[in-house]
Every structure is written in C-alpha cells, then in structure tokens.
Motif scaffolding. Structure first.
Motif, PDB file in Angstrom:
ATOM      1  N   GLY A  46       0.798  -1.227   0.000  1.00 20.40           N
ATOM      2  CA  GLY A  46       0.000   0.000   0.000  1.00 20.40           C
ATOM      3  C   GLY A  46       0.825   1.268   0.000  1.00 20.40           C
ATOM      4  O   GLY A  46       0.266   2.378  -0.064  1.00 20.40           O
ATOM      5  N   THR A  47       2.149   1.152   0.061  1.00 18.42           N
ATOM      6  CA  THR A  47       3.015   2.334   0.101  1.00 18.42           C
ATOM      7  C   THR A  47       3.711   2.596  -1.232  1.00 18.42           C
ATOM      8  O   THR A  47       4.532   3.520  -1.313  1.00 18.42           O
ATOM      9  N   GLU A  48       3.427   1.805  -2.260  1.00 20.03           N
ATOM     10  CA  GLU A  48       4.168   1.954  -3.511  1.00 20.03           C
ATOM     11  C   GLU A  48       3.999   3.361  -4.088  1.00 20.03           C
ATOM     12  O   GLU A  48       2.901   3.908  -4.155  1.00 20.03           O
ATOM     13  N   THR A  49       5.142   3.925  -4.501  1.00 19.86           N
ATOM     14  CA  THR A  49       5.213   5.304  -4.994  1.00 19.86           C
ATOM     15  C   THR A  49       6.122   5.338  -6.212  1.00 19.86           C
ATOM     16  O   THR A  49       7.163   4.660  -6.244  1.00 19.86           O
ATOM     17  N   LEU A  50       5.736   6.105  -7.221  1.00 15.22           N
ATOM     18  CA  LEU A  50       6.535   6.223  -8.439  1.00 15.22           C
ATOM     19  C   LEU A  50       7.458   7.439  -8.359  1.00 15.22           C
ATOM     20  O   LEU A  50       7.080   8.492  -7.841  1.00 15.22           O
ATOM     21  N   VAL A  51       8.656   7.277  -8.894  1.00 13.09           N
ATOM     22  CA  VAL A  51       9.607   8.379  -9.012  1.00 13.09           C
ATOM     23  C   VAL A  51       9.596   8.840 -10.468  1.00 13.09           C
ATOM     24  O   VAL A  51       9.896   8.061 -11.371  1.00 13.09           O
ATOM     25  N   ARG A  52       9.252  10.084 -10.678  1.00 16.32           N
ATOM     26  CA  ARG A  52       9.110  10.622 -12.029  1.00 16.32           C
ATOM     27  C   ARG A  52      10.466  10.983 -12.648  1.00 16.32           C
ATOM     28  O   ARG A  52      11.486  11.037 -11.977  1.00 16.32           O
ATOM     29  N   LEU A  80       9.163   2.832  -5.702  1.00 14.72           N
ATOM     30  CA  LEU A  80       9.563   2.760  -4.301  1.00 14.72           C
ATOM     31  C   LEU A  80       8.488   2.023  -3.501  1.00 14.72           C
ATOM     32  O   LEU A  80       7.289   2.245  -3.714  1.00 14.72           O
ATOM     33  N   THR A  81       8.921   1.164  -2.603  1.00  9.86           N
ATOM     34  CA  THR A  81       8.011   0.420  -1.732  1.00  9.86           C
ATOM     35  C   THR A  81       8.637   0.330  -0.347  1.00  9.86           C
ATOM     36  O   THR A  81       9.852   0.141  -0.226  1.00  9.86           O
ATOM     37  N   ALA A  82       7.831   0.465   0.672  1.00 12.35           N
ATOM     38  CA  ALA A  82       8.331   0.299   2.039  1.00 12.35           C
ATOM     39  C   ALA A  82       8.440  -1.183   2.376  1.00 12.35           C
ATOM     40  O   ALA A  82       7.649  -2.007   1.917  1.00 12.35           O
ATOM     41  N   MET A  83       9.439  -1.499   3.180  1.00 10.32           N
ATOM     42  CA  MET A  83       9.607  -2.861   3.676  1.00 10.32           C
ATOM     43  C   MET A  83       9.771  -2.796   5.197  1.00 10.32           C
ATOM     44  O   MET A  83      10.638  -2.076   5.702  1.00 10.32           O
ATOM     45  N   ARG A  84       8.935  -3.556   5.898  1.00  5.44           N
ATOM     46  CA  ARG A  84       9.060  -3.627   7.351  1.00  5.44           C
ATOM     47  C   ARG A  84       9.946  -4.813   7.710  1.00  5.44           C
ATOM     48  O   ARG A  84       9.629  -5.968   7.403  1.00  5.44           O
ATOM     49  N   LEU A  85      11.063  -4.521   8.357  1.00  2.00           N
ATOM     50  CA  LEU A  85      12.015  -5.561   8.709  1.00  2.00           C
ATOM     51  C   LEU A  85      11.550  -6.332   9.940  1.00  2.00           C
ATOM     52  O   LEU A  85      10.637  -5.900  10.665  1.00  2.00           O
ATOM     53  N   THR A  86      12.198  -7.454  10.180  1.00  2.00           N
ATOM     54  CA  THR A  86      11.830  -8.264  11.346  1.00  2.00           C
ATOM     55  C   THR A  86      12.110  -7.552  12.660  1.00  2.00           C
ATOM     56  O   THR A  86      11.522  -7.892  13.691  1.00  2.00           O
ATOM     57  N   ASP A  87      12.999  -6.524  12.637  1.00  2.00           N
ATOM     58  CA  ASP A  87      13.260  -5.769  13.866  1.00  2.00           C
ATOM     59  C   ASP A  87      12.301  -4.596  14.041  1.00  2.00           C
ATOM     60  O   ASP A  87      12.446  -3.800  14.971  1.00  2.00           O
ATOM     61  N   ASP A 121      14.081   9.431  -2.607  1.00  2.88           N
ATOM     62  CA  ASP A 121      14.322  10.156  -1.366  1.00  2.88           C
ATOM     63  C   ASP A 121      13.387   9.621  -0.280  1.00  2.88           C
ATOM     64  O   ASP A 121      12.154   9.696  -0.424  1.00  2.88           O
ATOM     65  N   SER A 122      13.954   9.078   0.780  1.00  2.00           N
ATOM     66  CA  SER A 122      13.125   8.521   1.851  1.00  2.00           C
ATOM     67  C   SER A 122      12.294   9.585   2.544  1.00  2.00           C
ATOM     68  O   SER A 122      11.223   9.301   3.079  1.00  2.00           O
ATOM     69  N   ARG A 123      12.758  10.842   2.520  1.00  2.00           N
ATOM     70  CA  ARG A 123      12.007  11.911   3.173  1.00  2.00           C
ATOM     71  C   ARG A 123      10.734  12.234   2.402  1.00  2.00           C
ATOM     72  O   ARG A 123       9.659  12.378   2.992  1.00  2.00           O
ATOM     73  N   SER A 124      10.853  12.360   1.072  1.00  2.00           N
ATOM     74  CA  SER A 124       9.656  12.589   0.255  1.00  2.00           C
ATOM     75  C   SER A 124       8.732  11.384   0.324  1.00  2.00           C
ATOM     76  O   SER A 124       7.503  11.523   0.365  1.00  2.00           O
ATOM     77  N   PHE A 125       9.341  10.188   0.335  1.00  3.61           N
ATOM     78  CA  PHE A 125       8.554   8.967   0.422  1.00  3.61           C
ATOM     79  C   PHE A 125       7.768   8.927   1.737  1.00  3.61           C
ATOM     80  O   PHE A 125       6.590   8.562   1.770  1.00  3.61           O
ATOM     81  N   ALA A 126       8.404   9.337   2.820  1.00  2.00           N
ATOM     82  CA  ALA A 126       7.723   9.362   4.117  1.00  2.00           C
ATOM     83  C   ALA A 126       6.585  10.371   4.106  1.00  2.00           C
ATOM     84  O   ALA A 126       5.494  10.113   4.647  1.00  2.00           O
ATOM     85  N   THR A 143       7.465   6.095   8.512  1.00  2.00           N
ATOM     86  CA  THR A 143       8.656   6.670   9.147  1.00  2.00           C
ATOM     87  C   THR A 143       9.837   5.756   8.859  1.00  2.00           C
ATOM     88  O   THR A 143      10.270   4.956   9.707  1.00  2.00           O
ATOM     89  N   PRO A 144      10.381   5.846   7.655  1.00  2.00           N
ATOM     90  CA  PRO A 144      11.442   4.910   7.279  1.00  2.00           C
ATOM     91  C   PRO A 144      12.813   5.363   7.774  1.00  2.00           C
ATOM     92  O   PRO A 144      13.018   6.516   8.174  1.00  2.00           O
TER      93      PRO A 144
END
Length: 271
Positions: A83-89, A102-109, A170-175, A181-182
């Motif tokens: 649900g977080t997928e985002t395109l970079v133009r 871009l897609t977020a990934m939640r790690l096991t930690d 950019d993780s900031r724009s993605f956030a 909060t990546p």
C-alpha cells in the motif's frame, strides 16, 4: 604605457584578469574536484562488489544509512508494504522515459526501509506504467545502500489517478507521501532478488566521454594561460602601433620642413 589607464583598456585588462582568476581558483579546481569524487565513487563501488552481502542491521544499526557505507551490499528480511508503492518521475530506461518504483519494507526488527524496486518504462504517451506488485509475505532480498537524492527544484509530491509520485529517490519525500517513518536512505534491489523490476545499473557518472573531468580541468588551466599571453600580445601590438605612428609623424614633419634634404646634402669645401 599611459594608454593602459584609459577606461577601455582598464575594462579589458580587468576582464582578462578576472577570467584568469576564475580559471585557476574556480573552474579548474571544480573539475579536479569532480574527478576526485568520481574516483572515490568508483573505488567504493569496486570495494562493494568484492564484498558479499551482509545483514542490513550490521551496517545500519540505527535510523540512518551512513554515507561511508553507500554501495555496500546488504540482505534484508521482512515484508513489503504494497500500500506504500510510490513512483519516481523523470527517470530513464534504455534512453527512454521511465519511472522508479519505491516500496516500504518492514524488517523483522520493526524498522521500515525505503526500497527502490527498480525501473519500469513509461506507458504510451508518457502515461503511468503497469508493473507486477511486490511479493507478499516474509521475504529476504538483497540490495545496495544509497543515500537520499535531492530534487534540485524542491518539487512537492503529487497524486495522479490515485498514484503517489515524487521527483527523487528520497526517503524523506517517500515518508511525506506515504505517512511512514522509514530509515533515512534507500536500498536499491539487486538483480534476481524477490520484488525487483529492472535493477538500477551501478555506474559512475562520467564527466562526458571521451573526456574526463581531469582533462576539462587541464583545459581551464590552458585557457587561463592563453588569456594572459593574449593580453601581453595585445599590449605589445598597441605599443608597436603607437611607436610607428610617432615615427611616421616625425618623418612627415622633417619632409615638410626640408630637414631631411639638409641631412642628405654633402657639404662642399670653401676655396
């Protein structure tokens, strides 16, 4: 040399000297600096290529990717958040318009990482592309650490037809656009890893083949030297021209007064 005090000559000399100063203090050092950066980037890539992937937490224990670890290969275990997928133009793929995904990934930690899944070509007439979704469920992927890009125009994220889009990896724009909060920084997926699309090639930006930034730096040094030599030549030509005018004026005055004939007349002895 008093002609050098005339406004036109003063402006000319100042312009030439300013150009020379710029060549030696700004332009040449800038190109040499870019060459050094390219060499450092190439060395970092070569080192990363020779080092096998290590767990993400080993190189990124906190909430920010260390710039000294850029290009290193890492392995991440977790779940994609589709649900977080985002395109970079404004990207390119095989010299054609494309998007990065871009897609977020939640790690096991529990941490969230911005993942660049790779590139996809733009649709007909530059429309938004279609592409396979990220795999569901727990997965282990491999990729390279990258720091955030910066959009030089600072354009805000946008939503078109329900699709989130940004102008830099950019993780900031993605956030901002996803509400996550990546970790600061990005991981670009490697080839043949789960979820990858068209892997981003790892290349060092060139200074413009076939020349390098080092050769451009040498060119600016040469331009500065040529400008100084040209200035000396112009001043010398002006001096020669003015000297020639003075000599021609003296010859004309002698001819009109008859002094040149008196000088050529041979005196005769008195009887």
């Amino acid at each position: 040399m008093r002609f050098l005090l005339r406004p036109g000559w003063i402006a000319f000399v100042v312009a030439v000297l300013a150009f020379v100063v710029a060549c030696y203090t700004l332009l040449a050092p800038w190109q040499f600096g870019r060459e050094s950066e390219r060499d450092a980037t190439q060395r970092a890539i070569d080192t990363a290529n020779e080092t096998p992937p290590v767990p993400f937490a080993q190189l990124v224990p906190g909430d920010e990717i260390d710039p000294d670890a850029v290009w290193r290969q890492v392995a991440l275990t977790g779940e994609f958040l589709p649900g977080t997928e985002t395109l970079v133009r404004l990207r390119t793929l095989d010299a054609a318009p494309a998007f990065d995904v871009l897609t977020a990934m939640r790690l096991t930690d529990g941490r969230v990482v911005t993942i660049d899944r790779g590139s996809v070509p733009a649709g007909p007439n530059l429309t938004l592309p279609t592409y396979p979704p990220a795999p569901a469920g727990p997965v282990t992927v491999e990729g390279r650490l990258r720091v955030d890009e910066t959009d030089p125009n600072a354009r805000p994220p946008l939503v078109e037809n329900g699709v989130r889009q940004v102008y830099a990896v950019d993780s900031r724009s993605f956030a901002e656009v996803t509400g996550t909060t990546p970790v600061t920084g990005v991981v670009t997926l490697a080839e043949n890893t789960p979820g990858v699309l068209r892997a981003i090639p790892i290349v060092v930006p060139s200074g413009g083949a076939p020349f390098t930034n080092f050769s451009y730096g040498l060119q600016w040094i040469t331009f500065g030297a040529v400008a100084l030599v040209a200035l000396v030549i112009f001043i010398r030509l002006e001096l020669l021209q003015r000297r020639g005018k003075r000599e021609s004026k003296g010859s004309l005055r002698d001819a009109l007064s008859g002094r040149d004939q008196d000088d050529d007349r041979t005196p005769t002895p008195h009887s």
